[in-house]
Design an enzyme around this catalytic site. Structure first.
Site, short mmCIF file in Angstrom:
data_model
loop_
_atom_site.label_atom_id
_atom_site.label_comp_id
_atom_site.label_asym_id
_atom_site.label_seq_id
_atom_site.Cartn_x
_atom_site.Cartn_y
_atom_site.Cartn_z
N HIS A 32 -14.71 0.63 -1.01
CA HIS A 32 -13.61 -0.23 -0.55
C HIS A 32 -12.50 0.55 0.14
O HIS A 32 -11.36 0.09 0.19
CB HIS A 32 -13.05 -1.02 -1.75
CG HIS A 32 -14.03 -2.01 -2.29
ND1 HIS A 32 -13.95 -2.56 -3.55
CD2 HIS A 32 -15.15 -2.56 -1.73
CE1 HIS A 32 -14.97 -3.40 -3.74
NE2 HIS A 32 -15.71 -3.40 -2.66
N GLN A 84 -15.55 1.76 -6.44
CA GLN A 84 -14.82 0.65 -5.78
C GLN A 84 -13.36 1.03 -5.64
O GLN A 84 -12.59 0.31 -5.02
CB GLN A 84 -14.90 -0.61 -6.65
CG GLN A 84 -16.26 -1.23 -6.75
CD GLN A 84 -16.22 -2.46 -7.65
OE1 GLN A 84 -15.66 -3.48 -7.30
NE2 GLN A 84 -16.82 -2.36 -8.81
N GLY A 144 -16.04 0.52 -16.11
CA GLY A 144 -14.76 -0.10 -15.80
C GLY A 144 -14.74 -1.04 -14.62
O GLY A 144 -13.84 -0.97 -13.79
N THR A 145 -15.71 -1.91 -14.58
CA THR A 145 -15.67 -2.93 -13.51
C THR A 145 -16.01 -4.30 -14.08
O THR A 145 -16.87 -4.42 -14.95
CB THR A 145 -16.61 -2.60 -12.33
OG1 THR A 145 -16.68 -3.73 -11.46
CG2 THR A 145 -18.01 -2.23 -12.77
N SER A 146 -15.30 -5.31 -13.60
CA SER A 146 -15.53 -6.67 -14.09
C SER A 146 -16.75 -7.31 -13.43
O SER A 146 -17.11 -8.43 -13.77
CB SER A 146 -14.29 -7.53 -13.81
OG SER A 146 -14.04 -7.54 -12.42
N TYR A 186 0.84 -1.22 0.00
CA TYR A 186 0.00 0.00 0.00
C TYR A 186 0.86 1.26 0.00
O TYR A 186 0.45 2.29 -0.55
CB TYR A 186 -1.01 -0.03 1.16
CG TYR A 186 -2.11 -1.04 0.87
CD1 TYR A 186 -3.12 -0.75 -0.04
CD2 TYR A 186 -2.08 -2.30 1.45
CE1 TYR A 186 -4.10 -1.69 -0.34
CE2 TYR A 186 -3.05 -3.25 1.15
CZ TYR A 186 -4.06 -2.94 0.25
OH TYR A 186 -5.01 -3.88 -0.07
N1 LIG Z 1 -7.58 2.49 -9.02
C1 LIG Z 1 -7.91 1.74 -7.95
O1 LIG Z 1 -8.27 2.26 -6.90
C2 LIG Z 1 -7.83 0.22 -8.05
C3 LIG Z 1 -6.97 -0.41 -8.95
C4 LIG Z 1 -6.93 -1.81 -8.99
C5 LIG Z 1 -7.77 -2.55 -8.14
N2 LIG Z 1 -8.59 -1.91 -7.27
C6 LIG Z 1 -9.50 -2.73 -6.38
O2 LIG Z 1 -9.64 -4.04 -6.91
C7 LIG Z 1 -11.00 -4.44 -7.09
C8 LIG Z 1 -11.17 -4.72 -8.56
O3 LIG Z 1 -12.50 -4.79 -9.04
P1 LIG Z 1 -12.95 -3.91 -10.30
O4 LIG Z 1 -14.16 -4.56 -10.87
O5 LIG Z 1 -12.98 -2.48 -9.91
O6 LIG Z 1 -11.76 -4.03 -11.32
P2 LIG Z 1 -11.25 -5.27 -12.18
O7 LIG Z 1 -9.78 -5.11 -12.28
O8 LIG Z 1 -11.80 -6.55 -11.69
O9 LIG Z 1 -11.87 -5.00 -13.62
C9 LIG Z 1 -11.45 -3.90 -14.38
C10 LIG Z 1 -12.43 -3.68 -15.50
O10 LIG Z 1 -12.01 -2.48 -16.15
C11 LIG Z 1 -12.07 -2.69 -17.55
N3 LIG Z 1 -11.13 -1.75 -18.18
C12 LIG Z 1 -9.82 -1.92 -18.45
N4 LIG Z 1 -9.31 -0.81 -19.03
C13 LIG Z 1 -10.35 0.08 -19.10
C14 LIG Z 1 -10.46 1.41 -19.59
N5 LIG Z 1 -9.43 2.08 -20.10
N6 LIG Z 1 -11.67 2.02 -19.51
C15 LIG Z 1 -12.75 1.37 -18.98
N7 LIG Z 1 -12.69 0.12 -18.51
C16 LIG Z 1 -11.50 -0.52 -18.56
C17 LIG Z 1 -11.76 -4.16 -17.74
O11 LIG Z 1 -12.29 -4.61 -18.98
C18 LIG Z 1 -12.46 -4.79 -16.53
O12 LIG Z 1 -13.81 -5.12 -16.84
C19 LIG Z 1 -11.85 -3.28 -6.59
O13 LIG Z 1 -12.43 -3.70 -5.44
C20 LIG Z 1 -10.88 -2.13 -6.31
O14 LIG Z 1 -11.05 -1.66 -4.98
C21 LIG Z 1 -8.63 -0.55 -7.20
#
Ligand SMILES: NC(=O)c1ccc[n+]([C@@H]2O[C@H](COP(=O)([O-])OP(=O)(O)OC[C@H]3O[C@@H](n4cnc5c(N)ncnc54)[C@H](O)[C@@H]3O)[C@@H](O)[C@H]2O)c1
Length: 229
Positions: free
Chosen positions: A104, A86, A169-171, A53
């Site tokens: 989160h 998230q 942008g979430t899976s 972190y």
């Molecule tokens: N920036 C951050 O704060 C960060 C980064 C990584 C992970 N996380 C944490 O990990 C967990 C991951 O779950 P999640 O569903 O948010 O992410 P995920 O990584 O599971 O999914 C990411 C999604 O973003 C899409 N994506 C990739 N590039 C993109 C773009 N340029 N524009 C739009 N969409 C795009 C992908 O196709 C995918 O569906 C969350 O709980 C989060 O807290 C946070």
């Protein structure tokens, strides 16, 4: 004003240079998530978790909001916009969005391991031995896998009031965040922006998929919202 509720995931911050999680084969910056984002991982190796972190926090201070974050902030000129993210970064706030809740947790905060309501702003590195006023170890203010999501009830309440729901942008793999879509009122328009969308237009009534990255995807969204306003 129409109320637009926006659920965002790691993908909205990808164009700012922050890696998503599932695009990297289920690794988060090279780590198994259970190693760095679970209470068990923290108990097993607190130094590794704090170091992970610390790196994320340092990186956050070097990146900037991208067009998608700014587009959502600008949308406040025409709509009542509430963002449920998230993400643990602060890029929505830095782009100017005024109503953001973090499901989160937040990278730039820490909390006591003994009292989750004792939260501090924290912009520097955190180490084993950094204690709260009651001499308990401080930890990142992040909701780890397997932990309660304290902001969930508030997020449900907000989602229920949406006139339009936007998901970016979430899976849709992390629960309970992914279940929020089910709290939207029947038949409201839902827009889903993702270059690899995990839902299809048959899954929900009135769902429009914008198969694009967040920056140009939110440009398209704004045009569609203006037409349907
Ligand atoms: N920036 C951050 O704060 C960060 C980064 C990584 C992970 N996380 C944490 O990990 C967990 C991951 O779950 P999640 O569903 O948010 O992410 P995920 O990584 O599971 O999914 C990411 C999604 O973003 C899409 N994506 C990739 N590039 C993109 C773009 N340029 N524009 C739009 N969409 C795009 C992908 O196709 C995918 O569906 C969350 O709980 C989060 O807290 C946070």
């Amino acid at each position: 004003m129409k109320k637009i509720v926006v659920l965002t995931g790691a993908g909205i911050s990808a164009e700012s240079g922050i890696q998503t999680f599932r695009d990297a084969d289920g690794l988060w910056e090279g780590h198994d998530v259970m190693e760095v984002a679970s209470p068990q991982g923290f108990a097993a190796n607190p130094e590794l978790v704090l170091d992970f972190y610390n790196k994320r926090r340092k990186q956050l201070l070097t990146v900037k909001p991208n067009k998608a974050h700014f587009n959502l902030a600008e949308l406040e000129q025409i709509f009542d916009v509430e963002i449920i993210t998230q993400n643990v970064d602060n890029l929505h706030e830095r782009a100017g969005s005024s109503k953001v809740i973090h499901l989160h947790g937040e990278l730039l905060k820490v909390r006591s391991t003994a009292d989750e309501s004792f939260v501090l702003d924290w912009h520097k590195d955190l180490f084993v031995g950094d204690l709260c006023i009651n001499n308990s170890q401080l930890r990142p203010h992040i909701v780890w896998f397997g932990e309660m999501v304290p902001m969930l009830d508030k997020a449900i309440e907000i989602t229920e009031t949406a006139d339009v729901l936007v998901i970016i942008g979430t899976s849709m793999q992390v629960y309970p965040a992914a279940s929020l879509i089910n709290y939207a009122q029947q038949d409201i328009p839902i827009y889903f922006i993702d270059p690899k969308p995990s839902v299809s237009e048959n899954d929900f009534n009135n769902l429009t998929i914008i198969n694009d990255v967040a920056s140009s995807g939110t440009d398209q969204l704004i045009e569609l919202l203006k037409v349907n306003a």
